[in-house]
Design a protein around this motif. Structure first.
Motif, PDB file in Angstrom:
ATOM      1  N   MET A 149      57.785  93.948  26.362  1.00  0.00           N
ATOM      2  CA  MET A 149      58.716  92.888  26.748  1.00  0.00           C
ATOM      3  C   MET A 149      58.840  91.858  25.631  1.00  0.00           C
ATOM      4  O   MET A 149      59.934  91.416  25.285  1.00  0.00           O
ATOM      5  CB  MET A 149      58.228  92.223  28.039  1.00  0.00           C
ATOM      6  N   GLN A 150      57.704  91.490  25.060  1.00  0.00           N
ATOM      7  CA  GLN A 150      57.697  90.459  24.016  1.00  0.00           C
ATOM      8  C   GLN A 150      58.407  90.910  22.750  1.00  0.00           C
ATOM      9  O   GLN A 150      58.994  90.104  22.029  1.00  0.00           O
ATOM     10  CB  GLN A 150      56.247  90.074  23.725  1.00  0.00           C
ATOM     11  N   LEU A 180      63.947  97.368  31.875  1.00  0.00           N
ATOM     12  CA  LEU A 180      63.716  95.932  31.982  1.00  0.00           C
ATOM     13  C   LEU A 180      65.028  95.215  32.274  1.00  0.00           C
ATOM     14  O   LEU A 180      66.091  95.626  31.812  1.00  0.00           O
ATOM     15  CB  LEU A 180      63.123  95.387  30.678  1.00  0.00           C
ATOM     16  N   ARG A 181      64.933  94.150  33.044  1.00  0.00           N
ATOM     17  CA  ARG A 181      66.087  93.295  33.289  1.00  0.00           C
ATOM     18  C   ARG A 181      66.269  92.339  32.112  1.00  0.00           C
ATOM     19  O   ARG A 181      65.344  92.096  31.337  1.00  0.00           O
ATOM     20  CB  ARG A 181      65.883  92.506  34.575  1.00  0.00           C
ATOM     21  N   ARG A 183      66.506  89.185  32.157  1.00  0.00           N
ATOM     22  CA  ARG A 183      65.508  88.138  32.384  1.00  0.00           C
ATOM     23  C   ARG A 183      64.533  88.668  33.430  1.00  0.00           C
ATOM     24  O   ARG A 183      64.897  88.816  34.590  1.00  0.00           O
ATOM     25  CB  ARG A 183      66.165  86.837  32.858  1.00  0.00           C
ATOM     26  N   ASP A 184      63.333  88.970  32.988  1.00  0.00           N
ATOM     27  CA  ASP A 184      62.395  89.668  33.854  1.00  0.00           C
ATOM     28  C   ASP A 184      61.083  88.908  33.922  1.00  0.00           C
ATOM     29  O   ASP A 184      60.874  87.926  33.206  1.00  0.00           O
ATOM     30  CB  ASP A 184      62.164  91.090  33.331  1.00  0.00           C
ATOM     31  N   THR A 185      60.190  89.385  34.795  1.00  0.00           N
ATOM     32  CA  THR A 185      58.848  88.803  34.868  1.00  0.00           C
ATOM     33  C   THR A 185      57.819  89.898  34.613  1.00  0.00           C
ATOM     34  O   THR A 185      57.983  91.043  35.062  1.00  0.00           O
ATOM     35  CB  THR A 185      58.558  88.166  36.237  1.00  0.00           C
ATOM     36  N   ARG A 238      58.786  84.153  26.268  1.00  0.00           N
ATOM     37  CA  ARG A 238      59.730  83.282  26.973  1.00  0.00           C
ATOM     38  C   ARG A 238      61.010  83.087  26.180  1.00  0.00           C
ATOM     39  O   ARG A 238      62.091  82.928  26.749  1.00  0.00           O
ATOM     40  CB  ARG A 238      59.059  81.937  27.280  1.00  0.00           C
ATOM     41  N   ARG A 240      62.456  85.315  24.702  1.00  0.00           N
ATOM     42  CA  ARG A 240      63.252  86.496  25.019  1.00  0.00           C
ATOM     43  C   ARG A 240      63.943  86.362  26.371  1.00  0.00           C
ATOM     44  O   ARG A 240      64.750  87.207  26.758  1.00  0.00           O
ATOM     45  CB  ARG A 240      62.328  87.731  25.077  1.00  0.00           C
ATOM     46  N   HIS A 242      62.089  86.076  29.236  1.00  0.00           N
ATOM     47  CA  HIS A 242      61.192  86.596  30.241  1.00  0.00           C
ATOM     48  C   HIS A 242      60.146  85.539  30.655  1.00  0.00           C
ATOM     49  O   HIS A 242      59.934  84.554  29.950  1.00  0.00           O
ATOM     50  CB  HIS A 242      60.456  87.838  29.726  1.00  0.00           C
ATOM     51  N   ARG A 243      59.517  85.793  31.791  1.00  0.00           N
ATOM     52  CA  ARG A 243      58.432  84.939  32.284  1.00  0.00           C
ATOM     53  C   ARG A 243      57.227  85.803  32.653  1.00  0.00           C
ATOM     54  O   ARG A 243      57.343  87.019  32.779  1.00  0.00           O
ATOM     55  CB  ARG A 243      58.892  84.143  33.520  1.00  0.00           C
TER      56      ARG A 243
END
Length: 245
Positions: A149-150, A180-181, A183-185, A238, A240, A242-243
């Motif tokens: 993700m990062q 992945l979305r 904005r994802d978690t 973040r 990117r 994402h959380r």
């Protein structure tokens, strides 16, 4: 062989127990070790370094609630009539002798917190296999879901591979993608990849049982290795969009 995690790893076993064909496999036992193989204080410091104090406290609360509700891997396994035992080290001679007596065909590592030594790797005739939530050999090491993700990947690649003495370096037996979305978690993605990883492992075990498994060697010239994320790495995540939670 797995770790005592009632938040994320348990999601793997919920699916695995529900979907593993009973007549095709005999799941003999589950060995459980403590995540990170360190004290609880050290684990909290590690998690706080990544999540921050508030996030770490939230995760500890989730862990405590799951334990109080008896929502643990041990409880799930007991409901299935599967032997569960705690281990101090998977490389302990007494533990290896116990595994030999069980006469198992294959050992699966699911978030096991310890590197398997050569003696244990040589016990099962069909070998030891590991499920890794990262594309290999690019995302070897710890927390591969976070790092994909990062690093801006569009999906997380779940990999099942043979275990060898070098970490995350054995032949690949199967992969599955988890999109992945925008904005994802990390929380959602880890839960989702654990569930899909259970289905992938069942597929790989089925192929091994039926003698149609195909192994793909890794090109270690493309290998990287990632360690546990620090707070600076979280800031990059973040950026990117994402959380963590």
């Amino acid at each position: 062989m797995t770790s005592d995690d009632p938040i994320y790893v348990i999601e793997f076993f919920r699916v695995f127990f529900a979907e593993l064909p009973e007549r095709a496999f005999d799941l003999k036992s589950i060995a459980i070790d403590h995540p990170f193989r360190e004290s609880k204080i050290a684990s909290f410091r590690r998690i706080a370094g990544m999540y921050g104090l508030a996030g770490a406290a939230r995760q500890v609360l989730r862990y405590a609630r799951a334990r109080l509700r008896r929502e643990t891997i041990s409880e799930l396994a007991a409901a299935q009539g599967i032997e569960v035992f705690a281990v101090s080290s998977v490389n302990d001679p007494a533990f290896i002798a116990h595994v030999r007596r069980m006469d198992v065909d294959v050992i699966a590592s699911v978030a096991a917190p310890e590197v398997f030594g050569p003696e244990l790797l040589g016990v099962p005739p069909m070998g030891c296999i590991n499920i890794h939530s990262g594309r290999l050999p690019r995302y070897r090491g710890m927390m591969p879901t976070f790092w994909q993700m990062q690093q801006g990947e569009p999906e997380v690649t779940i990999t099942v591979h043979r275990m060898v003495e070098k970490l995350d370096a054995g032949d690949v037996l199967g992969t599955r993608s988890f999109p992945l979305r925008e904005r994802d978690t990390l929380d959602r993605v880890i839960r989702g990849t654990k569930r899909e990883g259970a289905r992938l492992l069942i597929e790989v075990l089925t192929e091994l049982r039926e003698g149609r498994s195909r192994a793909t060697p890794l090109d270690m010239r493309q290998a990287s290795y990632f360690t546990f994320p620090a707070h600076a790495d979280v800031r990059a995540l973040r950026r990117r969009g994402h959380r963590l939670l």
